[in-house]
Every structure is written in structure tokens, then in C-alpha cells.
Design a protein around this motif. Structure first.
Motif, PDB file in Angstrom:
ATOM      1  N   ARG A   1     -11.360  26.202 -17.681  1.00  0.00           N
ATOM      2  CA  ARG A   1     -10.336  25.599 -18.546  1.00  0.00           C
ATOM      3  C   ARG A   1      -9.155  25.014 -17.777  1.00  0.00           C
ATOM      4  O   ARG A   1      -8.077  24.819 -18.339  1.00  0.00           O
ATOM      5  CB  ARG A   1      -9.813  26.650 -19.538  1.00  0.00           C
ATOM      6  N   GLN A   2      -9.327  24.675 -16.527  1.00  0.00           N
ATOM      7  CA  GLN A   2      -8.199  24.191 -15.734  1.00  0.00           C
ATOM      8  C   GLN A   2      -7.738  22.792 -16.123  1.00  0.00           C
ATOM      9  O   GLN A   2      -6.583  22.434 -15.908  1.00  0.00           O
ATOM     10  CB  GLN A   2      -8.586  24.181 -14.252  1.00  0.00           C
ATOM     11  N   LEU A   3      -8.635  21.986 -16.663  1.00  0.00           N
ATOM     12  CA  LEU A   3      -8.330  20.574 -16.872  1.00  0.00           C
ATOM     13  C   LEU A   3      -7.126  20.373 -17.775  1.00  0.00           C
ATOM     14  O   LEU A   3      -6.367  19.420 -17.615  1.00  0.00           O
ATOM     15  CB  LEU A   3      -9.558  19.870 -17.447  1.00  0.00           C
ATOM     16  N   GLN A   4      -6.931  21.272 -18.740  1.00  0.00           N
ATOM     17  CA  GLN A   4      -5.800  21.131 -19.666  1.00  0.00           C
ATOM     18  C   GLN A   4      -4.557  21.883 -19.207  1.00  0.00           C
ATOM     19  O   GLN A   4      -3.570  21.952 -19.936  1.00  0.00           O
ATOM     20  CB  GLN A   4      -6.209  21.601 -21.066  1.00  0.00           C
ATOM     21  N   THR A   5      -4.588  22.450 -17.997  1.00  0.00           N
ATOM     22  CA  THR A   5      -3.400  23.107 -17.463  1.00  0.00           C
ATOM     23  C   THR A   5      -2.590  22.135 -16.620  1.00  0.00           C
ATOM     24  O   THR A   5      -2.992  20.999 -16.389  1.00  0.00           O
ATOM     25  CB  THR A   5      -3.782  24.314 -16.577  1.00  0.00           C
ATOM     26  N   PHE A   6      -1.457  22.612 -16.125  1.00  0.00           N
ATOM     27  CA  PHE A   6      -0.651  21.842 -15.180  1.00  0.00           C
ATOM     28  C   PHE A   6      -0.867  22.344 -13.748  1.00  0.00           C
ATOM     29  O   PHE A   6      -0.035  22.115 -12.875  1.00  0.00           O
ATOM     30  CB  PHE A   6       0.828  21.922 -15.557  1.00  0.00           C
ATOM     31  N   GLY A   7      -1.980  23.034 -13.527  1.00  0.00           N
ATOM     32  CA  GLY A   7      -2.348  23.379 -12.170  1.00  0.00           C
ATOM     33  C   GLY A   7      -2.005  24.792 -11.764  1.00  0.00           C
ATOM     34  O   GLY A   7      -1.849  25.699 -12.588  1.00  0.00           O
ATOM     35  N   GLU A   8      -1.824  24.964 -10.458  1.00  0.00           N
ATOM     36  CA  GLU A   8      -1.774  26.289  -9.839  1.00  0.00           C
ATOM     37  C   GLU A   8      -0.361  26.808  -9.608  1.00  0.00           C
ATOM     38  O   GLU A   8      -0.160  28.007  -9.435  1.00  0.00           O
ATOM     39  CB  GLU A   8      -2.520  26.212  -8.499  1.00  0.00           C
ATOM     40  N   ASP A   9       0.618  25.942  -9.627  1.00  0.00           N
ATOM     41  CA  ASP A   9       1.980  26.330  -9.251  1.00  0.00           C
ATOM     42  C   ASP A   9       2.799  26.688 -10.482  1.00  0.00           C
ATOM     43  O   ASP A   9       2.929  25.884 -11.420  1.00  0.00           O
ATOM     44  CB  ASP A   9       2.650  25.172  -8.492  1.00  0.00           C
ATOM     45  N   ALA A  10       3.383  27.868 -10.499  1.00  0.00           N
ATOM     46  CA  ALA A  10       4.121  28.349 -11.671  1.00  0.00           C
ATOM     47  C   ALA A  10       5.375  27.530 -11.931  1.00  0.00           C
ATOM     48  O   ALA A  10       5.721  27.239 -13.082  1.00  0.00           O
ATOM     49  CB  ALA A  10       4.477  29.819 -11.497  1.00  0.00           C
ATOM     50  N   GLU A  11       6.093  27.157 -10.877  1.00  0.00           N
ATOM     51  CA  GLU A  11       7.326  26.400 -11.067  1.00  0.00           C
ATOM     52  C   GLU A  11       7.051  25.025 -11.668  1.00  0.00           C
ATOM     53  O   GLU A  11       7.719  24.603 -12.624  1.00  0.00           O
ATOM     54  CB  GLU A  11       8.059  26.248  -9.732  1.00  0.00           C
ATOM     55  N   LEU A  12       6.052  24.327 -11.136  1.00  0.00           N
ATOM     56  CA  LEU A  12       5.706  23.017 -11.687  1.00  0.00           C
ATOM     57  C   LEU A  12       5.176  23.149 -13.105  1.00  0.00           C
ATOM     58  O   LEU A  12       5.555  22.367 -13.996  1.00  0.00           O
ATOM     59  CB  LEU A  12       4.671  22.329 -10.797  1.00  0.00           C
ATOM     60  N   SER A  13       4.327  24.127 -13.347  1.00  0.00           N
ATOM     61  CA  SER A  13       3.772  24.320 -14.687  1.00  0.00           C
ATOM     62  C   SER A  13       4.868  24.596 -15.703  1.00  0.00           C
ATOM     63  O   SER A  13       4.837  24.079 -16.831  1.00  0.00           O
ATOM     64  CB  SER A  13       2.758  25.464 -14.681  1.00  0.00           C
ATOM     65  N   GLY A  14       5.845  25.401 -15.327  1.00  0.00           N
ATOM     66  CA  GLY A  14       6.950  25.689 -16.235  1.00  0.00           C
ATOM     67  C   GLY A  14       7.793  24.464 -16.523  1.00  0.00           C
ATOM     68  O   GLY A  14       8.160  24.193 -17.676  1.00  0.00           O
ATOM     69  N   ALA A  15       8.092  23.690 -15.492  1.00  0.00           N
ATOM     70  CA  ALA A  15       8.912  22.486 -15.669  1.00  0.00           C
ATOM     71  C   ALA A  15       8.203  21.459 -16.547  1.00  0.00           C
ATOM     72  O   ALA A  15       8.814  20.841 -17.436  1.00  0.00           O
ATOM     73  CB  ALA A  15       9.255  21.882 -14.310  1.00  0.00           C
ATOM     74  N   LEU A  16       6.913  21.264 -16.310  1.00  0.00           N
ATOM     75  CA  LEU A  16       6.170  20.280 -17.087  1.00  0.00           C
ATOM     76  C   LEU A  16       5.891  20.782 -18.498  1.00  0.00           C
ATOM     77  O   LEU A  16       5.923  19.997 -19.459  1.00  0.00           O
ATOM     78  CB  LEU A  16       4.863  19.921 -16.379  1.00  0.00           C
ATOM     79  N   GLY A  17       5.633  22.080 -18.640  1.00  0.00           N
ATOM     80  CA  GLY A  17       5.438  22.636 -19.975  1.00  0.00           C
ATOM     81  C   GLY A  17       6.681  22.486 -20.835  1.00  0.00           C
ATOM     82  O   GLY A  17       6.610  22.129 -22.015  1.00  0.00           O
ATOM     83  N   ALA A  18       7.844  22.741 -20.256  1.00  0.00           N
ATOM     84  CA  ALA A  18       9.101  22.585 -20.992  1.00  0.00           C
ATOM     85  C   ALA A  18       9.332  21.126 -21.361  1.00  0.00           C
ATOM     86  O   ALA A  18       9.777  20.814 -22.490  1.00  0.00           O
ATOM     87  CB  ALA A  18      10.258  23.117 -20.150  1.00  0.00           C
ATOM     88  N   ALA A  19       9.053  20.204 -20.436  1.00  0.00           N
ATOM     89  CA  ALA A  19       9.214  18.780 -20.727  1.00  0.00           C
ATOM     90  C   ALA A  19       8.276  18.342 -21.845  1.00  0.00           C
ATOM     91  O   ALA A  19       8.645  17.544 -22.720  1.00  0.00           O
ATOM     92  CB  ALA A  19       8.949  17.964 -19.456  1.00  0.00           C
ATOM     93  N   TYR A  20       7.078  18.849 -21.829  1.00  0.00           N
ATOM     94  CA  TYR A  20       6.069  18.547 -22.852  1.00  0.00           C
ATOM     95  C   TYR A  20       6.576  18.970 -24.234  1.00  0.00           C
ATOM     96  O   TYR A  20       6.504  18.206 -25.198  1.00  0.00           O
ATOM     97  CB  TYR A  20       4.820  19.322 -22.466  1.00  0.00           C
TER      98      TYR A  20
END
Length: 601
Positions: free
Chosen positions: A180-199
Motif C-alpha cells: 500500500r505504499q503508492l498512496q503514502t507520502f513515502g518513508e520520511d515522517a517529517e515529509l509525510s507530516g508536512a504533506l499530509g497537513a498541506a493535503y
């Protein structure tokens, strides 16, 4: 306009909480129970109401709304035009308005905007603008771009009546084999959090209200650390493991989403093994949903389970057990009671309110407990403005959805996501070069060079590949690309054969971090994408548009390194071939020498 006296909750002058209590007081137990079920619905032919869908076991619209009193639906179908979808939505709202209380329906959807998609987790884009998958958005590493995507998707969803996004997915891709990785923002927690919040900001807007699309972030408390990389949609993937004692790390992106105002949460199927939490699936897990989510994070929004935790279901001709991992021995009624006790508000993918009514009448669950969740669910409908105006402008929908401006923004994002992993000088290729292509329409390639029929005639070969996956027994399982990450021997032999004749560029749809070392050894250039059109790809490879993408995860060097890594720990494979954030720049100095290509339709 004065509201009817028999429906005082329609009075917009009253506070939302007061309107909720007025409606709740008017509801029967059966009508309350209907609120708790959030499942798929299909459109009828030509935008008419559906009489049911036998492939997915879906009943008619009348049975849903009047028979089962349900008002939350995940739209399954893909309409050829936005106008048709909007007309279906208006018919559905008019149908619901004729029910006893006239409660409007709330329509949700899985992701619809990807250029290419995994059908198990995302639906065809249809008339919507087309963007890279979330891993591709992560490859841009650009929160402003992601927020712009969310804002455009919000406008397109609103135009056709979709009010809940069953996304974003901020799980961390720490197990390279996970499907299920394709719908994630990847492996890095900081980037995932920043992009998730922007989303979330893009979808919900500056203030949550009638112009918002509510986001259901998933999969709390993080669905990445799967044992052997297997997915918990299936019994063989039910366990989540934490050999690195790294459970807390997976919570970091969710904290950013909560700070951004995320409204709804979907817990994952997986059951945690070897942690302080109960070893049952997260949707049934009181220590996670109440102790962690409700109490520690003070989350008072809607919690909807992932699909199918209560009843066994047939999907595409194969029967699958309920994903009641850790409590498979419980009856469906007992599972339902455990989910409510855990702190969830809705049963995703279920449509059996009569069962909930029965366990309330039997004294297993109190009606007061139902009222707690019913208030959350009704309040969301009021805040979204559905009671004031549930309808959309079907005539305007076609002009809004997939507009030239929105499509151009999606194409720009596709270009920005393309990631050059290696290049020995083959790129950018020269205008008019003789090109041998596989996986690219010859007519498209001819806009960038002279297409030839064999590698021996070419100046450059360009091959497009899919990251490998293991074919499983059922159609539904094969929506989820799982298993080993090594390319088949025949694929590698084919690449070597062509690369021995002509400089070869290999572009890989990298929905999982495949073992690329054997290809990198022979390719003149290696490229990663996460859903881009051939035109966007060739614009970047020719240098007409600069390459800007960066890897959203590590690419492991070998299967041995994957097997030795800890699935809960990011960046844990030894000596990766390419590291997170890697990406080469690429741009032809004289861009005027390359003919500009039209954006893909």
C-alpha cells in the motif's frame, strides 16, 4: 424561508449543536443505526439511481435509504462526465429528501485523481484532472504543490457532490515490500507530516464549512510495519510488527494532520504484535482508539473503520473473511459491540444496521452509546451545509471538473515528480534522435524524435517497466502488489539485450522500491515515476522541462538487505542503491530546440 414546524432542525438560525439535538430526538433507533454504516454505492446507467450491483453485492438505492436508513456512501462508479455524476448525486439527494426525516446523504470517495492507479486503493480518474499518485506528490517535496492539489480536488469533488475524501494516507513506507505504499507520502515522517497537513488544508479550506471536503486520514496509528510486507486486507498479512520498538515514530505524521484540522480518521486492519497495545486489529482496539486517539491526542472527530471488519464478504467472485484480526472467534454481533466499545463511530464497508438494532434491543450496547457517535455524524452533515443546500449545479460541473487550468496543474505536477536516478550522459536526448520505445505510443514518441522499429536502428531506447509483484490467487488480491521486489529473469534479460545494442533509458513505475541494481548496471539512465503520462515523461527526458523529482524512500540494494531490515524503522536497509531525497537535475541548455508538446488529454 421558514423551516417546516415538523422539522425544526432545518432552522439555520439555531446553533448547530441545538439542531443536532432536535434531529437526534426525532430519530427512531432504526434511523440512528443507519448513520453507523458507510459502504459502497453505485450509479445507475446514465446517472440514474442504481438498482444494485451484483459484482459487489450492493442493494438498490431504495433498499439503502428507505429499507436500511443509511445516509453515508462511498461512490464506487466512474461516470464518463462530471455532469452525469452530478445529476446522479442530485437524484440521490432528492430521493433521500423524501424519506421520513429527509436526512441528506454524505458521499465519499477513494482517490480519483491519479494518472495511473492501483484499483484496490484508488479509483479511475474519469473526468477529473490527473496528477501523480501520492508517492509522486511526495517526490516533488513541495507542500505548496500538495495544498494546491487538495484545493483543486476539493473544487472538483464539490462540483459533483463528493463531501468526504477517504484520504490522505500518511502511513510510513518503512517496509519495502508493503503493497500500500503508492498512496503514502513515502518513508520520511517529517515529509509525510508536512504533506499530509498541506493535503488536509487544501481539501478543507481555511475554515471548515459548506465549501469544504472533509478528510478521513488513514490508517491510524500507521499501517506500514507489516510482517513480511503482507497486507492485512488478507489473513496472511494481519500482523504488524515492531522489532525496532518504533511504534511511536509512526504517529508523527498524524500529529501534523491533527494540528491542520483533520476531521476524520480511519484505523487500519493490522493487529499490533509485541507492543503495549491489545493484539487485535486497530479498528477493534480500545487501547488505540480510546486510549491513544481519543484521550492522548484529544481527537473528537469521526472514526470510521476500514472496510469489512464485521461480516464475511464476497469480492469479485471470491469469499473473504471479515478482517476481525485477533477476534476471529467472536460472532459478528460481538465484533460490532467491540468496535463501538473501542471508540469507533462507523462501520466501513458494512450495511447491516438491523444487527446494530438487535444488539441495542438485547442490551449489549446502549442507545446512549449510539447517541455519542450519532451526534458526531449529524454535526458533520450540518457543518458541511448539507441540510441547507444538498444539491449541486450539474450544468456547471463539466466546466469545473477537469478544466484546462486544473489539468495543466496536474500535468505540471506529473513533470515535477519524475525522478532521474542515474544518467551516464544519455539524457537529455537530442531533438530528432532516432528512438526505439517500449511502453510508449509511437505517435507520442514521434513528437520528440524519429521512431524506429528496432534497437539496432536507434540512437536511444526508452523502456517503461512496472515494479515487480507476485501474482496471487484472486482478482482482488492482485489489486495489491505484494511479494518479492526482484524483477523476473526474463525482464532483466530483455533489458540487457537491448542495452547491449543501444544506449537505453529505463523508466520504472516504482509503486514499491524495487531491486533496481541489475537494471542500473546496464542502463544508460534510470528513471522513476509514480503515475505520469508518456508526454510528461518525454518532456523531461528530452530536457524540454527540467527534472526535479526526489526519491520519497530508499531504494534497497538487494533482497537480502530488505529481509535483514526492521519493518518499523525507516531507512533501515543496509547500503541502499539510492537514498531518500536522491534525484538528478536534467535540463537541455537550449530549450527552444525542443518542440513544446501539448499536455496529455
Amino acid at each position: 424561508m421558514t423551516p417546516p414546524t415538523d422539522r425544526p432542525w432545518l432552522n439555520p438560525d439555531l446553533a448547530v449543536d441545538e439542531r443536532v439535538e432536535l434531529l437526534l430526538h426525532a430519530m427512531t433507533l432504526e434511523e440512528k443505526a443507519g448513520l453507523f454504516f458507510h459502504t459502497m454505492i453505485s450509479m445507475g446507467e446514465g446517472g440514474e439511481l442504481s438498482e444494485g450491483d451484483p459484482d459487489f453485492g450492493l442493494p438498490s438505492t431504495d433498499e439503502y435509504v428507505n429499507g436500511r436508513h443509511m445516509t453515508h456512501f462511498n461512490v464506487l462508479s466512474v461516470a464518463p462526465t462530471a455532469g452525469e455524476m452530478a445529476r446522479w448525486y442530485n437524484r440521490l439527494q432528492a430521493f433521500a429528501a423524501r424519506s421520513r426525516l429527509g436526512i441528506p446523504v454524505t458521499i465519499s470517495t477513494d482517490p480519483r485523481h491519479a494518472f495511473s492507479e492501483n484499483p484496490g486503493a484508488a479509483l479511475l480518474s474519469g473526468p477529473f484532472s490527473q496528477w501523480p499518485e501520492p508517492l509522486g506528490l511526495a517526490a516533488t517535496a513541495d507542500p505548496a504543490l500538495v495544498e494546491r492539489f487538495g484545493d483543486i480536488a476539493r473544487q472538483e469533488y464539490l462540483a459533483v457532490g463528493i463531501r468526504v475524501a477517504l484520504h490522505p494516507q500518511v502511513d510510513l513506507a518503512t517496509e519495502p515490500r508493503w503493497a500500500r505504499q503508492l498512496q503514502t507520502f513515502g518513508e520520511d515522517a517529517e515529509l509525510s507530516g508536512a504533506l499530509g497537513a498541506a493535503y488536509v488544508r487544501g481539501f478543507q479550506g481555511e475554515a471548515f464549512g459548506p465549501g469544504s471536503v472533509s478528510t478521513m486520514t488513514k490508517h491510524f496509528p500507521g499501517g506500514g510495519p507489516q510482517k513480511d510486507g503482507e497486507d492485512p486486507h488478507f489473513a496472511y498479512g494481519r500482523e504488524q510488527v515492531y522489532p525496532g520498538d518504533n511504534f511511536e515514530h509512526h504517529l508523527l505524521p498524524f500529529a501534523e494532520v491533527f494540528a491542520a484540522g483533520g476531521r476524520q480518521i480511519m484505523p487500519y486492519y493490522g493487529m499490533p504484535v509485541g507492543t503495549e497495545y491489545e493484539e487485535v486489529g486497530f479498528g477493534l482496539n480500545k487501547s488505540v482508539l480510546t486510549g491513544l486517539l481519543r484521550e492522548r491526542f484529544a481527537f473528537d472527530g469521526i472514526v470510521c473503520t476500514d472496510w469489512g471488519l464485521v461480516t464475511d464478504q464476497e469480492i469479485l467472485g471470491t469469499m473473504f473473511p471479515a478482517r476481525a484480526w485477533g477476534v476471529e472467534h467472536l460472532s459478528p454481533e460481538e465484533r460490532m459491540a467491540k468496535i463501538l466499545d473501542a471508540g469507533a463511530d462507523q462501520f466501513g464497508g458494512e450495511a447491516c444496521p438491523e444487527m446494530l438494532v438487535r444488539i441495542v434491543n438485547d442490551g449489549v450496547v446502549s442507545e446512549e452509546r449510539l447517541d455519542v457517535s450519532a451526534r458526531r455524524l449529524l454535526r458533520e452533515k450540518f457543518l458541511l451545509g448539507l441540510f441547507e443546500d444538498p444539491y449541486v449545479d450539474a450544468e456547471a460541473a463539466d466546466a469545473i471538473v477537469g478544466s484546462a487550468e486544473f489539468r495543466a496543474a496536474g500535468v505540471d505536477a506529473q513533470r515535477a515528480s519524475i525522478t532521474i536516478l542515474s544518467n551516464d550522459g544519455a539524457l537529455p536526448f537530442a531533438p530528432g534522435a532516432k528512438l526505439y520505445v517500449e511502453g510508449i505510443d509511437a505517435g507520442v514518441a514521434a513528437r520528440f524524435g524519429q521512431v524506429v522499429g528496432s534497437p539496432a536502428e536507434a540512437d536511444l531506447a526508452i523502456l517503461r517497466l512496472q515494479a515487480p509483484f507476485e501474482v496471487r490467487d484472486s482478482a482482488f488480491e492482485n489489486f495489491f502488489h505484494a511479494g518479492p521486489l526482484d524483477f523476473a529473469d526474463e525482464v532483466l534479460a530483455h533489458v540487457r539485450e537491448i542495452a547491449a545494442v543501444v544506449p537505453t533509458v529505463v523508466d520504472v513505475f516504482l509503486d514499491r522500491p524495487a531491486i533496481l541494481a541489475p537494471i542500473d548496471e546496464v542502463a544508460s539512465a534510470l528513471v522513476a515515476n509514480w503515475g505520469v503520462s508518456p508526454v510528461a515523461l518525454l518532456e523531461v527526458l528530452s530536457g524540454a522541462v527540467p527534472a526535479r523529482g526526489k526519491l520519497p524512500f530508499d531504494v534497497p540494494r538487494s533482497t537480502a538487505a530488505v529481509l535483514a531490515s526492521r519493518p518499523d524503522v525507516p531507512f533501515d536497509t543496509e547500503d541502499p542503491l539510492f537514498r531518500f531525497g536522491h534525484g538528478l537535475t536534467l535540463q537541455r541548455p537550449d530549450r527552444s530546440a525542443v518542440a513544446a508538446a501539448e499536455p496529455p488529454a
